[in-house]
Write a protein that holds these residues in place. Structure first.
Motif, short mmCIF file in Angstrom:
data_model
loop_
_atom_site.label_atom_id
_atom_site.label_comp_id
_atom_site.label_asym_id
_atom_site.label_seq_id
_atom_site.Cartn_x
_atom_site.Cartn_y
_atom_site.Cartn_z
N UNK A 198 0.85 -1.19 0.00
CA UNK A 198 0.00 0.00 0.00
C UNK A 198 0.88 1.24 0.00
N UNK A 199 0.59 2.18 -0.90
CA UNK A 199 1.36 3.41 -0.98
C UNK A 199 0.73 4.51 -0.15
N UNK A 200 1.50 5.09 0.77
CA UNK A 200 1.02 6.19 1.62
C UNK A 200 1.67 7.50 1.17
N UNK A 201 0.84 8.49 0.88
CA UNK A 201 1.35 9.83 0.57
C UNK A 201 1.55 10.58 1.87
N UNK A 202 2.77 11.06 2.09
CA UNK A 202 3.11 11.73 3.34
C UNK A 202 3.66 13.12 3.04
N UNK A 203 3.07 14.13 3.63
CA UNK A 203 3.59 15.49 3.50
C UNK A 203 4.85 15.61 4.35
N UNK A 204 5.91 16.12 3.76
CA UNK A 204 7.20 16.21 4.45
C UNK A 204 7.88 17.53 4.12
N UNK A 205 8.97 17.81 4.81
CA UNK A 205 9.77 18.99 4.53
C UNK A 205 10.70 18.72 3.34
N UNK A 206 11.20 19.76 2.69
CA UNK A 206 12.16 19.55 1.60
C UNK A 206 13.40 18.78 2.04
N UNK A 207 13.77 18.92 3.31
CA UNK A 207 14.93 18.19 3.82
C UNK A 207 14.70 16.68 3.73
N UNK A 208 13.49 16.24 4.04
CA UNK A 208 13.18 14.81 3.96
C UNK A 208 13.18 14.35 2.50
N UNK A 209 12.62 15.17 1.62
CA UNK A 209 12.58 14.82 0.19
C UNK A 209 13.99 14.58 -0.33
N UNK A 210 14.93 15.41 0.10
CA UNK A 210 16.31 15.28 -0.38
C UNK A 210 16.96 13.98 0.07
N UNK A 211 16.49 13.41 1.17
CA UNK A 211 17.07 12.16 1.67
C UNK A 211 16.30 10.93 1.18
N UNK A 212 15.17 11.15 0.52
CA UNK A 212 14.34 10.04 0.04
C UNK A 212 14.75 9.65 -1.37
N UNK A 213 15.27 8.43 -1.52
CA UNK A 213 15.74 7.96 -2.83
C UNK A 213 14.81 6.86 -3.33
N UNK A 214 14.41 6.97 -4.59
CA UNK A 214 13.47 6.01 -5.16
C UNK A 214 13.99 4.58 -5.01
N UNK A 215 13.12 3.71 -4.54
CA UNK A 215 13.47 2.30 -4.38
C UNK A 215 14.15 1.96 -3.08
N UNK A 216 14.57 2.97 -2.32
CA UNK A 216 15.25 2.72 -1.05
C UNK A 216 14.28 2.84 0.12
N UNK A 217 14.67 2.25 1.24
CA UNK A 217 13.80 2.26 2.41
C UNK A 217 13.86 3.61 3.12
#
Length: 207
Positions: free
Chosen positions: A24-43
């Motif tokens: 199940x895919x959850x959409x989560x509102x986050x800060x730009x700092x979190x987006x920068x650490x989020x890499x596609x396919x990684x945990x």
């Protein structure tokens, strides 16, 4: 209550990520700092807050539990909603927020998009005493200052649009009748004064 998520990053946007948990895919509102650490396919693991509205369920996520705690504190401030609270954490670190509140400095909050002067002052006043300031450098001494609670409450009320004389009289009356715990804190005394001022409070805050 969804208090945390851990899963694979499926998609990112400038202000959100989609995390897949158990298919199940959850959409989560986050800060730009979190987006920068989020890499596609990684945990990615996030501490989350579920905000329930009449027409939507929204998740807000943070990599650090301290950020989630401050987010929750900000939501308790008059005039601060989830998006504004997230904006504060996107602009300021937790230590910066704590230090600004401790120093009674609302300037950092006025720089946050969507936070006006009145709301910035309320953040400082209503979070007073609730956030621990960042630790001083080794060997540095911390000056001890005496906080003039009634004076700060009067200043906050004037900043919100109340006449200075009315603000001073109301604050003095409330301080005389309030319990020691309420009268000792800026946030507690301000809330009591606003309640005493009555229905006009809402009109002035929205004005």
């Amino acid at each position: 209550m969804i208090s945390s998520l851990r899963g694979r990053v499926l998609h990112t946007e400038p202000d959100s990520v989609v995390v897949e948990v158990g298919g199940v895919g959850f959409t989560v509102a986050v800060t730009p700092q979190v987006v920068r650490t989020a890499h596609l396919g990684e945990e990615l693991r996030l501490h989350t807050s579920l905000i329930v509205r009449e027409d939507a369920l929204s998740l807000f996520g943070f990599t650090e539990r301290e950020e989630l705690a401050v987010f929750s504190q900000l939501l308790g401030v008059t005039g601060v909603g989830p998006k504004s609270a997230l904006g504060v954490l996107a602009t300021l670190t937790v230590p910066q927020i704590a230090d600004a509140v401790t120093a009674d400095d609302d300037a950092p909050f006025r720089r946050v998009s969507g936070i006006g002067p009145k709301t910035a002052k309320l953040i400082v006043v209503q979070l007073a005493g609730k956030l621990a300031p960042s630790k001083p450098a080794p060997g540095a001494s911390t000056p001890v200052t005496q906080v003039d609670v009634p004076a700060q409450v009067v200043e906050a009320l004037v900043g919100l649009g109340w006449p200075e004389r009315l603000a001073a009289e109301t604050t003095a009356a409330v301080a005389a009748d309030a319990s020691t715990d309420v009268a000792a804190t800026v946030g507690g005394l301000l809330r009591a004064a606003l309640a005493q001022l009555g229905p006009a409070r809402k009109e002035r805050l929205n004005g």
